[in-house]
Design a protein around this motif. Structure first.
Motif, PDB file in Angstrom:
ATOM      1  N   VAL A 129      58.865  23.052 -25.814  1.00  7.96           N
ATOM      2  CA  VAL A 129      60.282  22.932 -25.490  1.00  7.96           C
ATOM      3  C   VAL A 129      60.401  22.770 -23.983  1.00  7.96           C
ATOM      4  CG1 VAL A 129      62.499  24.135 -25.383  1.00  7.96           C
ATOM      5  CG2 VAL A 129      61.142  24.211 -27.479  1.00  7.96           C
ATOM      6  N   ILE A 130      61.155  21.774 -23.555  1.00  9.36           N
ATOM      7  CA  ILE A 130      61.398  21.556 -22.127  1.00  9.36           C
ATOM      8  C   ILE A 130      62.877  21.763 -21.870  1.00  9.36           C
ATOM      9  CG2 ILE A 130      61.390  19.865 -20.268  1.00  9.36           C
ATOM     10  CD1 ILE A 130      58.886  18.688 -21.378  1.00  9.36           C
ATOM     11  N   CYS A 197      58.502  18.517 -35.496  1.00 10.00           N
ATOM     12  CA  CYS A 197      58.226  17.809 -34.235  1.00 10.00           C
ATOM     13  C   CYS A 197      57.175  18.562 -33.413  1.00 10.00           C
ATOM     14  CB  CYS A 197      59.511  17.659 -33.414  1.00 10.00           C
ATOM     15  SG  CYS A 197      60.751  16.560 -34.144  1.00 10.00           S
ATOM     16  N   ILE A 198      57.352  19.867 -33.304  1.00  9.86           N
ATOM     17  CA  ILE A 198      56.411  20.692 -32.539  1.00  9.86           C
ATOM     18  C   ILE A 198      55.031  20.659 -33.179  1.00  9.86           C
ATOM     19  CG2 ILE A 198      55.879  23.036 -31.771  1.00  9.86           C
ATOM     20  CD1 ILE A 198      58.147  21.692 -30.206  1.00  9.86           C
ATOM     21  N   GLU A 199      54.979  20.735 -34.500  1.00  8.08           N
ATOM     22  CA  GLU A 199      53.699  20.689 -35.215  1.00  8.08           C
ATOM     23  C   GLU A 199      52.948  19.391 -34.929  1.00  8.08           C
ATOM     24  OE1 GLU A 199      51.973  22.806 -37.214  1.00  8.08           O
ATOM     25  OE2 GLU A 199      53.394  24.381 -36.645  1.00  8.08           O
ATOM     26  N   ARG A 200      53.684  18.306 -34.731  1.00  5.11           N
ATOM     27  CA  ARG A 200      53.060  17.009 -34.443  1.00  5.11           C
ATOM     28  C   ARG A 200      52.707  16.852 -32.967  1.00  5.11           C
ATOM     29  NH1 ARG A 200      57.267  15.184 -38.080  1.00  5.11           N
ATOM     30  NH2 ARG A 200      58.549  14.609 -36.271  1.00  5.11           N
ATOM     31  N   GLY A 201      52.945  17.888 -32.184  1.00  4.15           N
ATOM     32  CA  GLY A 201      52.614  17.832 -30.758  1.00  4.15           C
ATOM     33  C   GLY A 201      53.645  17.125 -29.915  1.00  4.15           C
ATOM     34  N   GLU A 202      54.870  17.020 -30.410  1.00  6.84           N
ATOM     35  CA  GLU A 202      55.931  16.345 -29.670  1.00  6.84           C
ATOM     36  C   GLU A 202      56.684  17.316 -28.771  1.00  6.84           C
ATOM     37  OE1 GLU A 202      56.640  13.372 -33.508  1.00  6.84           O
ATOM     38  OE2 GLU A 202      58.330  14.521 -32.693  1.00  6.84           O
ATOM     39  N   LEU A 203      57.523  16.758 -27.906  1.00  7.38           N
ATOM     40  CA  LEU A 203      58.331  17.572 -26.997  1.00  7.38           C
ATOM     41  C   LEU A 203      59.783  17.582 -27.471  1.00  7.38           C
ATOM     42  CD1 LEU A 203      56.972  16.370 -23.527  1.00  7.38           C
ATOM     43  CD2 LEU A 203      56.164  18.263 -24.954  1.00  7.38           C
ATOM     44  N   PRO A 245      55.127  26.742 -26.274  1.00  6.75           N
ATOM     45  CA  PRO A 245      55.306  26.860 -24.818  1.00  6.75           C
ATOM     46  C   PRO A 245      56.651  26.300 -24.369  1.00  6.75           C
ATOM     47  CG  PRO A 245      53.128  26.012 -25.337  1.00  6.75           C
ATOM     48  CD  PRO A 245      53.906  26.007 -26.622  1.00  6.75           C
ATOM     49  N   VAL A 246      57.176  26.873 -23.283  1.00  3.39           N
ATOM     50  CA  VAL A 246      58.461  26.443 -22.731  1.00  3.39           C
ATOM     51  C   VAL A 246      58.261  26.095 -21.260  1.00  3.39           C
ATOM     52  CG1 VAL A 246      60.862  27.087 -22.284  1.00  3.39           C
ATOM     53  CG2 VAL A 246      59.685  27.979 -24.317  1.00  3.39           C
ATOM     54  N   TYR A 247      58.806  24.932 -20.861  1.00  2.00           N
ATOM     55  CA  TYR A 247      58.705  24.485 -19.473  1.00  2.00           C
ATOM     56  C   TYR A 247      60.094  24.143 -18.945  1.00  2.00           C
ATOM     57  CZ  TYR A 247      53.891  23.757 -21.045  1.00  2.00           C
ATOM     58  OH  TYR A 247      52.648  23.937 -21.584  1.00  2.00           O
ATOM     59  N   LEU A 248      60.257  24.220 -17.633  1.00  2.00           N
ATOM     60  CA  LEU A 248      61.478  23.777 -16.981  1.00  2.00           C
ATOM     61  C   LEU A 248      61.224  22.415 -16.344  1.00  2.00           C
ATOM     62  CD1 LEU A 248      62.714  27.045 -15.191  1.00  2.00           C
ATOM     63  CD2 LEU A 248      63.055  26.299 -17.562  1.00  2.00           C
ATOM     64  N   MET A 249      62.246  21.574 -16.330  1.00  4.54           N
ATOM     65  CA  MET A 249      62.097  20.215 -15.813  1.00  4.54           C
ATOM     66  C   MET A 249      63.268  19.848 -14.899  1.00  4.54           C
ATOM     67  SD  MET A 249      62.241  16.638 -17.969  1.00  4.54           S
ATOM     68  CE  MET A 249      63.983  16.875 -18.370  1.00  4.54           C
ATOM     69  N   PHE A 250      62.953  19.187 -13.789  1.00  6.43           N
ATOM     70  CA  PHE A 250      63.964  18.648 -12.883  1.00  6.43           C
ATOM     71  C   PHE A 250      63.503  17.272 -12.416  1.00  6.43           C
ATOM     72  CE2 PHE A 250      64.092  23.243 -12.498  1.00  6.43           C
ATOM     73  CZ  PHE A 250      65.443  23.515 -12.670  1.00  6.43           C
ATOM     74  N   GLU A 263      57.811  23.130 -14.334  1.00  4.59           N
ATOM     75  CA  GLU A 263      57.405  24.503 -14.074  1.00  4.59           C
ATOM     76  C   GLU A 263      57.185  25.234 -15.400  1.00  4.59           C
ATOM     77  OE1 GLU A 263      56.721  25.885 -11.286  1.00  4.59           O
ATOM     78  OE2 GLU A 263      57.618  24.575  -9.766  1.00  4.59           O
ATOM     79  N   PRO A 264      56.076  25.966 -15.538  1.00  4.62           N
ATOM     80  CA  PRO A 264      55.886  26.759 -16.755  1.00  4.62           C
ATOM     81  C   PRO A 264      56.899  27.897 -16.800  1.00  4.62           C
ATOM     82  CG  PRO A 264      54.193  27.267 -15.136  1.00  4.62           C
ATOM     83  CD  PRO A 264      54.968  26.113 -14.587  1.00  4.62           C
ATOM     84  N   PHE A 265      57.453  28.158 -17.951  1.00  2.00           N
ATOM     85  CA  PHE A 265      58.433  29.234 -18.096  1.00  2.00           C
ATOM     86  C   PHE A 265      57.927  30.341 -19.011  1.00  2.00           C
ATOM     87  CE2 PHE A 265      62.211  31.320 -19.815  1.00  2.00           C
ATOM     88  CZ  PHE A 265      62.973  31.506 -18.669  1.00  2.00           C
ATOM     89  N   SER A 266      57.332  29.966 -20.140  1.00  3.89           N
ATOM     90  CA  SER A 266      56.821  30.966 -21.076  1.00  3.89           C
ATOM     91  C   SER A 266      55.819  30.321 -22.021  1.00  3.89           C
ATOM     92  CB  SER A 266      57.974  31.586 -21.881  1.00  3.89           C
ATOM     93  OG  SER A 266      57.483  32.461 -22.889  1.00  3.89           O
ATOM     94  N   ASP A 267      54.794  31.089 -22.403  1.00  2.00           N
ATOM     95  CA  ASP A 267      53.847  30.619 -23.417  1.00  2.00           C
ATOM     96  C   ASP A 267      54.457  30.677 -24.807  1.00  2.00           C
ATOM     97  OD1 ASP A 267      51.861  30.115 -21.555  1.00  2.00           O
ATOM     98  OD2 ASP A 267      51.042  32.143 -21.686  1.00  2.00           O
ATOM     99  N   GLY A 268      55.499  31.451 -24.947  1.00  2.00           N
ATOM    100  CA  GLY A 268      56.186  31.588 -26.220  1.00  2.00           C
ATOM    101  C   GLY A 268      57.234  32.688 -26.113  1.00  2.00           C
TER     102      GLY A 268
END
Length: 327
Positions: A129-130, A197-203, A245-250, A263-268
């Motif tokens: 998740v971004i 979507c996540i299972e398929r490795g998508e964002l 995993p969760v990331y932040l995006m700008f 930026e990494p935010f959380s592994d879960g």
């Protein structure tokens, strides 16, 4: 001076489809300087017409100035001229979206900042998740990343108030809304679809800086530039459901190039029922702190033209969502 606390989703799109289409056709064939010459009086008209957006812009810029004090990006307290420049940057950002999807922006126009490269995210093979925002140009980031990496990106969005512009984007490039998902609520069906979507490795990309279009009262409050502001719980609930995993995006413009920041935010994310409100507030506060840092650095790229520090009134929310009690 202070803007009325309206709901962001209730704001109508400025300009009809034909008018926007005419301008962008002019841009494609007449070039940057011609469209900028034509845009100036049109933008001035909307700037004068839309009092709430104008005042919300000024309120935000002045809040940045007061919050940063001696480190303010402004030499003096922002006035309506700075606010007009704010509107101008929004218009240029809209044109940049067209450029990105037409392939006019190359990887030479991009630098990758932050503590994590997108390549590492894309090649990890893990879905994620971004969390994005309306700071900078998320659409440009999406187009540039898509041109370099084969990973599928699913965008969760509320597009009803930008229907004409999104239609033109789609006409410019058939890929624009290929994976654009209109979501008004996190239903079981949506959760299953996104889990696949996540299972398929998508964002899965969702913004974290706007409260729910349907249930704004579910927001949690976090400190933002020295004042409490309401933040959405949806992104964090979604991340907890998807367990990834969760990331932040700008994506922020710097002169003639763009800085893509991840930026990494959380592994879960795990939200225990017993401490749900507390955990959601903590997550929102962590996000707000990062958003605050970049918003103060790039204030004219903040594209939330409403009173960010207020919830809409019950009357305004009812007018926006309609009376659904019978549904």
């Amino acid at each position: 001076m202070k803007a009325k606390p309206t709901h962001w989703a209730s704001k109508a799109e400025n300009g009809s489809y034909l008018a926007i289409r005419a301008l962008l056709t002019l841009y494609r064939f007449g070039g940057k300087w011609l469209i900028m010459f034509c845009l100036a009086p049109i933008l001035a008209y909307f700037f004068l017409k839309d009092r709430n957006a104008r005042n919300a812009s000024l309120q935000f810029l002045q809040q940045v100035h007061h919050f940063k004090g001696p480190a303010s990006p402004f030499k003096q307290q922002p006035n309506y001229w700075q606010s007009y420049k704010h509107f101008w940057q929004f218009a240029l950002a809209a044109l940049a979206k067209i450029d990105a999807w037409l392939g006019r922006l190359s990887q030479n126009n991009v630098s990758y900042g932050g503590s994590l490269s997108f390549e590492k995210i894309a090649l990890s093979g893990k879905g994620a998740v971004i969390i994005g925002s309306h700071l900078g140009n998320q659409e440009v980031c999406r187009a540039l990343v898509r041109s370099k990496y084969p990973i599928r990106i699913n965008i969760l969005a509320h597009t009803q108030h930008t229907a004409a512009f999104n239609r033109i984007l789609k006409e410019s490039s058939s890929d624009v809304d290929l994976h654009l998902i209109e979501v008004t609520a996190l239903t079981p069906a949506v959760s299953v679809m996104l889990s696949d979507c996540i299972e398929r490795g998508e964002l899965v990309v969702i913004v974290g800086d706007r409260i729910s279009a349907q249930t704004p009262e579910r927001a949690v409050w976090a400190d933002f530039m020295g004042k409490p502001a309401p933040f959405a719980v949806g992104p964090w609930v979604l991340a907890s459901v998807l367990q990834c995993p969760v990331y932040l995006m700008f994506c922020l413009k710097q002169q003639q190039s763009y800085n893509l920041i991840f930026e990494p935010f959380s592994d879960g994310i795990h939200i225990p029922r017993k401490h749900r409100q507390q955990v959601l507030t903590e997550l929102a506060q962590r996000y707000a702190k990062v958003l605050e840092t970049f918003a103060c650095r790039y204030p004219l790229q903040w594209f939330n033209f409403y009173d960010f520090w207020q919830l809409p009134t019950a009357k305004q929310h009812k007018e926006h969502s309609g009376d659904n009690s019978s549904n």
